[in-house]
Design a protein around this motif. Structure first.
Motif, PDB file in Angstrom:
ATOM      1  N   LEU A 106     -20.654 -29.813  56.289  1.00  0.00           N
ATOM      2  CA  LEU A 106     -20.133 -28.899  55.757  1.00  0.00           C
ATOM      3  C   LEU A 106     -20.706 -28.154  54.510  1.00  0.00           C
ATOM      4  O   LEU A 106     -20.098 -27.672  53.537  1.00  0.00           O
ATOM      5  N   VAL A 215     -19.594 -36.928  58.377  1.00  0.00           N
ATOM      6  CA  VAL A 215     -19.534 -35.292  57.704  1.00  0.00           C
ATOM      7  C   VAL A 215     -20.068 -35.224  56.644  1.00  0.00           C
ATOM      8  O   VAL A 215     -20.864 -33.921  56.468  1.00  0.00           O
TER       9      VAL A 215
ATOM     10  N   HIS C 110     -16.273 -18.331  58.767  1.00  0.00           N
ATOM     11  CA  HIS C 110     -14.943 -18.971  59.352  1.00  0.00           C
ATOM     12  C   HIS C 110     -15.250 -19.949  60.413  1.00  0.00           C
ATOM     13  O   HIS C 110     -14.660 -20.955  60.833  1.00  0.00           O
ATOM     14  N   THR C 111     -16.552 -19.615  61.230  1.00  0.00           N
ATOM     15  CA  THR C 111     -16.902 -20.436  62.223  1.00  0.00           C
ATOM     16  C   THR C 111     -17.974 -21.309  61.933  1.00  0.00           C
ATOM     17  O   THR C 111     -17.671 -22.345  62.178  1.00  0.00           O
ATOM     18  N   THR C 112     -18.860 -20.904  61.179  1.00  0.00           N
ATOM     19  CA  THR C 112     -19.955 -22.049  60.678  1.00  0.00           C
ATOM     20  C   THR C 112     -19.167 -22.634  59.474  1.00  0.00           C
ATOM     21  O   THR C 112     -19.587 -21.919  58.170  1.00  0.00           O
ATOM     22  N   ALA C 113     -18.166 -23.356  59.568  1.00  0.00           N
ATOM     23  CA  ALA C 113     -17.188 -23.415  58.541  1.00  0.00           C
ATOM     24  C   ALA C 113     -17.792 -24.561  57.509  1.00  0.00           C
ATOM     25  O   ALA C 113     -18.364 -25.620  57.808  1.00  0.00           O
ATOM     26  N   MET C 114     -17.793 -24.127  56.209  1.00  0.00           N
ATOM     27  CA  MET C 114     -18.280 -25.108  55.344  1.00  0.00           C
ATOM     28  C   MET C 114     -17.539 -25.190  53.759  1.00  0.00           C
ATOM     29  O   MET C 114     -16.544 -24.401  53.901  1.00  0.00           O
ATOM     30  N   LEU C 115     -17.729 -25.860  53.029  1.00  0.00           N
ATOM     31  CA  LEU C 115     -17.144 -25.880  51.697  1.00  0.00           C
ATOM     32  C   LEU C 115     -17.467 -24.928  50.474  1.00  0.00           C
ATOM     33  O   LEU C 115     -17.039 -24.877  49.730  1.00  0.00           O
TER      34      LEU C 115
ATOM     35  N   ILE D 264     -15.449 -26.680  62.114  1.00  0.00           N
ATOM     36  CA  ILE D 264     -14.208 -25.873  62.019  1.00  0.00           C
ATOM     37  C   ILE D 264     -13.218 -27.073  61.819  1.00  0.00           C
ATOM     38  O   ILE D 264     -12.059 -27.167  61.082  1.00  0.00           O
ATOM     39  N   GLN D 266     -13.329 -30.434  61.134  1.00  0.00           N
ATOM     40  CA  GLN D 266     -13.577 -31.290  60.174  1.00  0.00           C
ATOM     41  C   GLN D 266     -13.135 -30.505  58.720  1.00  0.00           C
ATOM     42  O   GLN D 266     -12.504 -31.012  57.708  1.00  0.00           O
ATOM     43  N   HIS D 267     -13.620 -29.161  58.636  1.00  0.00           N
ATOM     44  CA  HIS D 267     -13.208 -28.279  57.521  1.00  0.00           C
ATOM     45  C   HIS D 267     -11.585 -28.358  57.321  1.00  0.00           C
ATOM     46  O   HIS D 267     -11.020 -28.416  56.308  1.00  0.00           O
ATOM     47  N   VAL D 270     -10.245 -31.833  56.419  1.00  0.00           N
ATOM     48  CA  VAL D 270     -10.459 -31.953  54.848  1.00  0.00           C
ATOM     49  C   VAL D 270      -9.466 -31.150  54.219  1.00  0.00           C
ATOM     50  O   VAL D 270      -8.822 -31.574  53.131  1.00  0.00           O
TER      51      VAL D 270
END
Lengths: 339, 339, 339, 339
Positions: A106, A215, C110-115, D264, D266-267, D270
């Motif tokens: 992520l 993850v 929003h698709t390559t979702a990250m923090l 997506i 996992q995001h 979380v």
């Protein structure tokens, strides 16, 4: 049966390897040997407190040390190396996890390259209690804590790669390596295609437990005391690592994008099922489609890994690799009984 | 300037290498040396007629032989190796292309694993006429024929990888290797980060021409007579190979999925532009977004490669790597004039 | 030939559409009609200064307005709609580009979702001078400025999708839509498969210019005055949009991951070449492999788009779609001469 | 509590829908209503024997019929629709599976476009015995047969999409749709963000059982008799569909490539964990990393779907959506007791 050879392998700080493929063997064993070995955690033991940020205390590429390589006498390219995990026990009463700059699922990485600064690098410490089977998570902020079941496994198990390659130990692939699947626990037999004389097995990256997908990029990392039985089947080397537990046949695939890891693992499981049951290939495809499981192993390493699982009870009396798993299970049980 | 060293390198059949990373150097040269070398084609010259199916006449992993490695005196990890292509000339009046079982972009592969049998393996022969600058395509079925412009290039140029790895010569990556981009033609300077003492440059896989993407998996493969100037810049090694022509700055990225190869190349080009122009990073991102080109290099190798190109005239008087390309261009011109 | 119908289409603020697929046609034209139309920019004209952050002044999903739909009399599912761009002229002396939160190739989405928090949202303004053919980039930080060549194009051109779907106008696909390829410039003919009665063509998202890949997510966005000729070929609708210029046959593919967009476009170009030249499929695969170009169109939209290009001169006297491009070129030239 | 409304919905052949998003509701229910409904299989019941090849007896795009849409009174964009599955029972004593030309994970498709002819199209018939909980696989070639556990579920459950889109019922996405996850079984509550007035719920694609990944493209397809409770939570609509069982919180992600579906899901998990436990985001990331499960749902549809699961016992006394799942569980139990 006669009592198997017993070898112990406790590498010192300078004995660890960080690649699969070149280093001369630490030891050479006969097929059927029981090996008692110890492994360091993926940080080389350097992360011991909240202030030990991995990017500061670890020096790239000296990450993910593995114990070995172990040469197996008589192993030749095309053979099948069988590695049965008898026991995997945390060697410490603590484990550690962390985020790491530009590593994990992520976050932007050096491969999924973006303009974001890295996420905060943070260390978590877990208390490990082997007696009660618990590893305890504590949030760094606030006072939330929860006991997670201990489920020890090895993230990294593999042999020397084909084609003369030498690969970082953090890379999973056709040679095994950093598969990072929770399936690699005690009671499991792993099968690898032998690519070089002696196979050159190495093992590391113990996890007190790991979620599917790993993850954040690291599991509950800890040093391990591990016992394996190492055996050899002439010929029959699988294209990709396979695992077998009492309950399941398990194929692995390591690649990017993740659907290719999935495809490889499912393709292998279809072929394995076809061969074991003497099925037509499309019949095997159909059976796996309705009865198979497909959990993520890791979605953070240099290749991603998926596993494909089929319950063995669906196969009837057939035994994979001529019953090698059952045999090694018995060898392991006898060892534990003797000890 | 004093006349540069001139070294010739004509490997015999047993001198070819099939990996980047381990082999001791064939020769060691001083920075600034001109190297005249020959390369074999990616089939090791074994495919000479329609009946020479690559999967039968080539023995895996002995594919894609490279000439080298060439050690560069004084090159240390972190430095920048500059390789300027003065001349790339087909050494034969024919080239060859082929499909190959489970290799290419429009076929199932061992990684994009599927249940399809392989596509037909077929060989095409091209007539090469260096004088007229033509390579002639002939359909295998029917009598269609067309003259394509000769545009000689090297698919494989790279140095020893980082982290103690040894990689097959068919793999493109941060060390270069099998980038398979048509941009690697005469007049281009390639920059690589040095990962080991001496850098260990190797060159191979000549293409009489190649379409973008190398869709079927092979180009018009042929042996080459090639002249390069090899030079060294202390420090400043780029994370990924960069190319520079008279017209363009070119960043490369090699990864899967293809969008990650794209991301790497664009990310590098944004950083390169930012540094050369002293721009804020988002300003560089904006400029590259409106002015950049992004052709595929290969979408068939073990990693895919994209390149990101920016016209140099947009930079004004700034010169990359302190004018190294212009310098090597002059060295090459002087050599050609002398010859 | 008789003079074609001429229709003008200047939508008011409430006439714009943000989807392909449902809205009743604004107008119905006969095949062969010349349509003079205007389009708003992708922000609906709401971003006019540095302080007009798109995420604040635009209301999702009211982005990327298109002009239309235009019904074409007689168009039935399976037919081929031909749209020739006679002229694309910026309707303003300025254009605008921006980053947008979690949108673009080098950012988490929003698709390559990250923090990661989003990158800074920033607006750039470009001066457009149609007379000199320039759009001027100015860095937001520092005083760097550079004149880029004006190269007007439409990012969004498409018809109603198949299978009763209605898709956001920002999505590229088999129906066309937001392909965001610089190839969609004046002089080009686009071919779309008709999926519903009347085809329902719509056009928008004018770009004063755009880099390949549209890395930051937006081009030099501006309102346009555009002239197209719309024609109809009974039957023969291509599976994916095709483009034809004086120089090239161009196939498109829109999908994720990017290699699938590449595969679609190359697969279509191989089939198109096979059919036009009467080649065996593998011969066409080979020809495209050596002679084709493969630039990225966009790597930021909900699907990514690649194009595959083949120089038409390689085809000899063959003409695609029975010479439709040449015919529409002539119609366009006559129109411009008359005007 | 008062007895809930009870509505029955048994669509006739012409009542089925093949999209999410446009059709007016078949019925409108109050929040809390129990709906007894029937669904057809994904082939519309047209595949009943080995000779009924889907590509011949089904007419694209009339695949994957869904029952509905059901409007929920008071549902507004941004709300949360809760759908609890009380019972899912095969309505036939047989089910059917098949390969389908260019569809599935281990075959070239129209998106992963290749030059291979399609795999053989083949139909498998399963005997379903609800009383013994078995569905019986029979190989088409040879006499292998095995009883698989019945595990009925719905592949397709969703609401009208956002942004005015209408999507084929075979597409999974943020609106739900063809998620094809075995988790959608009786005892599970699904949560969807409401995008249009009334939400417009539809349900279809019953599977007697399905392997993770739905590798061959179809499960054991059969008609179903299904009972759901439909309820509404004002506000709080999740960005992606969520599921809750007695044991797990489950987030879904549907995208390509598969790692984006993973990201997506996992995001979202979380974020859900962070919010429920009041954790810092990185603490939630860490907890999910060590305790989460990540099985594939489907790797064959127009988007791929992954799910992310967290055992609820780790959360302590916290209840998601204010105990909605427990509430609907009780409503369902009371209904079953009454019946």
């Amino acid at each position: 049966m006669s009592e198997p050879d017993l070898v112990t392998l406790h590498p010192g700080p300078d004995d660890y390897v960080h690649t699969f493929g070149t280093r001369p063997p630490l030891t050479t064993v006969r097929p059927g040997t029981i090996v008692e070995l110890t492994t360091e955690d993926c940080f080389g033991g350097a992360v011991r407190g909240f202030g030990d940020l991995p990017s500061q205390v670890c020096v790239f590429p000296y990450l993910n040390p593995v114990t070995g390589p172990i040469a197996v006498a008589g192993a030749e390219p095309g053979d099948t190396l069988a590695v049965h995990f008898v026991e995997i026990t945390p060697a410490r009463d603590w484990g550690v996890s962390s985020t790491f700059p530009h590593f994990g699922a992520l976050t932007a990485t050096h491969t999924t390259a973006m303009l974001h600064p890295p996420l905060e690098e943070r260390v978590w410490l877990y208390e490990i209690d082997v007696a009660t089977g618990v590893c305890r998570f504590r949030a760094r902020t606030g006072d939330f804590t929860v006991d997670l079941p201990l489920d020890p496994m090895h993230g990294t198990v593999g042999v020397a790669p084909a084609a003369g390659e030498t690969l970082m130990s953090i890379t999973p692939g056709a040679h095994g390596g950093n598969l990072d699947t929770p399936e690699m626990r005690a009671g499991t037999t792993a099968y690898f295609r032998v690519n070089v004389e002696g196979a050159l097995l190495a093992i590391g990256d113990g996890h007190a437990r790991q979620g599917e997908g790993e993850v954040c990029g690291t599991a509950v990392e800890t040093a391990m005391r591990t016992v394996v039985v190492v055996d050899l089947i002439k010929g029959g080397g699988p294209a990709w690592p396979r695992l077998e537990s009492d309950g399941h046949l398990i194929s692995t695939g390591s690649a990017r994008p993740l659907e290719d890891a999935f495809r490889i693992s499912q393709h292998d499981l279809v072929g394995w099922t076809r061969d074991l049951l003497g099925l037509d290939e499309l019949d095997a495809y159909q059976l796996v489609s309705q009865a198979g499981l497909a959990p993520a192993a890791n979605v953070c390493d240099t290749n991603y890994t998926m596993v494909a699982k089929l319950p063995k009870r669906l196969l009837g009396p057939v035994r994979a690799y001529d019953g090698m798993h059952e045999h090694l299970r018995a060898v392991g049980a006898a060892y534990l009984h003797r000890r």
